[in-house]
Design an enzyme around this catalytic site. Sequence first.
Site, mmCIF file in Angstrom:
data_model
loop_
_atom_site.group_PDB
_atom_site.id
_atom_site.type_symbol
_atom_site.label_atom_id
_atom_site.label_comp_id
_atom_site.label_asym_id
_atom_site.label_seq_id
_atom_site.Cartn_x
_atom_site.Cartn_y
_atom_site.Cartn_z
ATOM 1 N N HIS A 158 15.605 54.225 -21.123
ATOM 2 C CA HIS A 158 14.218 54.495 -20.733
ATOM 3 C C HIS A 158 14.054 54.633 -19.217
ATOM 4 C CE1 HIS A 158 12.907 53.998 -24.793
ATOM 5 N NE2 HIS A 158 13.212 52.713 -24.854
ATOM 6 N N ASP A 282 18.493 49.126 -32.938
ATOM 7 C CA ASP A 282 17.165 48.686 -33.340
ATOM 8 C C ASP A 282 16.533 49.572 -34.401
ATOM 9 O OD1 ASP A 282 17.090 50.661 -31.424
ATOM 10 O OD2 ASP A 282 15.772 49.593 -30.044
#
Length: 340
Positions: A158, A282
Amino acid sequence: MRAFFDDRQMKHEPKGRLVAGVMKPSPEEPERAVRLKRGAEAAGYIVEAPGDYGLGPIARVHDPAYIRFLETIHERWARLDGASEEVMPNVHPANRTDSYPASPVGLAGFHMADTACPIGPDTWFSAYWSAQAALSAADALMTGERGAYALCRPPGHHAFADLAGGFCYLNNSAIAAEHLTRAGRRVAILDVDVHHGNGTQGIFYSRGDVLTVSIHADPMGFYPFYWGHAHERGEGAGRGANLNLPLARGQGDAEFLDALSPALAQIRAFGTDALVIALGLDAYEGDPLKGLAVTTEGFTRIGAAIAEAGMPTLFVQEGGYLSEALEHNLTSVLGGFHGA
């Protein structure tokens, strides 16, 4: 099979983040690295300390002013009267072209996209060594390893060239990809984290020499919201060198593997000879961030499908948070890749 991790990556201990306006504990905790290391070892990887490549490879991806910010902001922040323990933004510019501030509060808002990337006294130290792990694994790949693993914590996908976000400070996958590219490899990045790798996309969006592909939960209703949509294909020289394959929330093994097929087809068509996997775990059905529903066996199949592409592959750890299966999911991916 070689893996890289430095104990100094454990020093970063973020305390909290805002979720719907409520301060909650950060799931990006040091225990993740303990479990992931066990998972890599169970897959047959030998975990060793990375080398120190210095700032040069980092600065080929990240803006110098941003690197300076990460190095110095906590010390400056701590001198503010009544400052919080961690650096956390409360104001942001409207555009990246807005004026560059001098105040630590203004700098935090300029260089931090959200509250999920607080900066403590050891954040820079840990992020630096996380990037060195990725660089060391990239070099291992170039010495003939079929697969190498970088246990990067904190994660990186990110992080933009000058912006932290979503638990990420330095974009380890992008740093490794740039390192491989400068060594003459034709590189593609395949991001399988449940969240779109918006920082990675942003870094390479105007470039045609690195292909970026991401399979993730649909950002229409899921972080990072503003990036990761199917129409985003790159711009300028990078037009056509970005592929997003968003999945509806809650989809599992079958849908993920269906998306993996066109992703790998695009990667092969790019002429890729070094594949970087931004390895988020995830997407797991029991992950606390709950976006998709991939099973532990599904991760084995994902690893096997990546292996079938027949490319030297660098696995760079991204997300995947504490659950009973975290280390087993890593073992499954790596084991599937190596045919275990």
